[in-house]
Design an enzyme around this catalytic site. Structure first.
Site, short mmCIF file in Angstrom:
data_model
loop_
_atom_site.label_atom_id
_atom_site.label_comp_id
_atom_site.label_asym_id
_atom_site.label_seq_id
_atom_site.Cartn_x
_atom_site.Cartn_y
_atom_site.Cartn_z
N ARG A 1 40.58 47.19 41.74
CA ARG A 1 40.84 46.08 42.66
C ARG A 1 42.33 45.94 42.95
NH1 ARG A 1 36.59 42.73 43.68
NH2 ARG A 1 37.93 40.94 44.12
N ASP B 1 41.12 41.57 32.87
CA ASP B 1 39.79 40.98 33.06
C ASP B 1 39.72 39.68 32.26
OD1 ASP B 1 37.13 40.31 33.27
OD2 ASP B 1 36.38 42.31 32.78
N ASN C 1 43.76 30.34 39.94
CA ASN C 1 42.76 30.40 41.00
C ASN C 1 41.48 31.12 40.58
OD1 ASN C 1 41.96 30.70 44.09
ND2 ASN C 1 41.89 32.75 43.20
N TYR D 1 28.43 25.77 36.01
CA TYR D 1 29.60 25.90 36.87
C TYR D 1 30.27 24.55 37.08
CZ TYR D 1 32.34 26.56 41.14
OH TYR D 1 33.35 26.58 42.06
N LYS E 1 34.12 23.30 36.00
CA LYS E 1 35.11 22.75 36.93
C LYS E 1 35.59 21.37 36.48
CE LYS E 1 35.72 26.13 38.55
NZ LYS E 1 36.97 26.82 38.87
N THR F 1 34.16 32.15 51.75
CA THR F 1 34.53 33.28 50.89
C THR F 1 33.25 33.85 50.31
OG1 THR F 1 34.71 31.88 48.92
CG2 THR F 1 36.70 32.14 50.25
#
Length: 247
Positions: free
Chosen positions: A37, A50, A73, A144, A148, A177
């Site tokens: 990447r 990673d 991010n 998730y 957050k 995205t």
């Protein structure tokens, strides 16, 4: 001009954030989870690691050096099934929460920290007794949302414990995205604008312990203001990673 690290910056909001800061003249280091990447970024300064691996996350922190600003991010979305990393830690929690904690604890202290969260933090649950869904039934979107919520608590805890550092959390919105999906309502520049503003310390951005969306301060889930929850989360992260947040 500032020296800035943006994690998870090979595509999406992270790439938009890094490119925007770069266009403003800042010295930006990108981050990729793999060499493959990283190769897609060409000749940019890229740190590789990673975040689903404690060893690689710690190595990333050691290699990073000093930055004026770190934008946390990188993250993953809700998983269909509970998955464990090679460290024996639930993947969503490790990537979204434990990794930014470890990087924060091990990297030289910057002037400004920005932690990306989500509006779903509002339905997150501050369950310190079962952070990794070992006992309760798995629900990917709830896990998730919880992660957050933990990210906002981490930002607020750092703001409280490191008063010389500006530490804030940002909900970028529902952005088009890979993570946001095809039905997302907002474009990439909107999703990056608040992080850019906080990273540069422009105008009235020099604040700490706040939660923003689109440069507007919002009230987060009330749980994040609970010092017992903040301290318990820090302790859990320290126990899992073997890394203490320096005071």
């Amino acid at each position: 001009m500032a020296r800035i690290l943006v994690t998870g910056s090979t595509d999406g909001i992270g790439l938009e954030t890094a490119r925007t800061l770069q266009a403003q003249g800042h010295e930006v280091a990108f981050h990729a989870r793999s060499a493959e990447r990283a190769a897609g970024l060409g000749g940019e300064e890229v740190l590789v690691g990673d975040l689903a691996s404690l060893e690689q996350t710690k190595a990333l922190a050691a290699a990073a050096g000093k930055f004026d600003v770190v934008v946390h991010n990188a993250g993953i979305g809700g998983q269909d099934e509970r998955a464990m990393t090679g460290d024996g830690i639930e993947r969503t929690f490790q990537v979204n929460v434990l990794a930014p904690y470890v990087l924060t604890a091990l990297m030289p202290r910057p002037q400004r920290l920005v932690y990306l969260t989500s509006g779903l933090e509002s339905v997150g649950v501050a369950d310190l007794a079962d952070l990794q869904y070992e006992r309760k039934p798995w629900h990917g979107m709830q896990a998730y949302s919880d992660s957050k919520l933990h990210d906002v608590a981490l930002a607020f805890a750092v703001a409280r414990l490191w008063p010389e550092v500006y530490s804030n959390a940002v909900d970028p919105g529902w952005i088009k995205t890979k993570l946001g999906g095809a039905n997302a309502t907002d474009e990439l520049p909107i999703g990056a604008a608040t992080q850019v503003w906080l990273a540069t310390g422009a105008g009235d951005a020099l604040v700490t312990g706040r939660y923003f969306k689109w440069r507007q301060q919002l009230r987060p889930n009330p749980a994040v203001n609970d010092r017992a929850y903040q301290d318990g989360l820090l302790r859990a992260c320290a126990d899992l990673s073997g890394v203490e947040l320096p005071l």
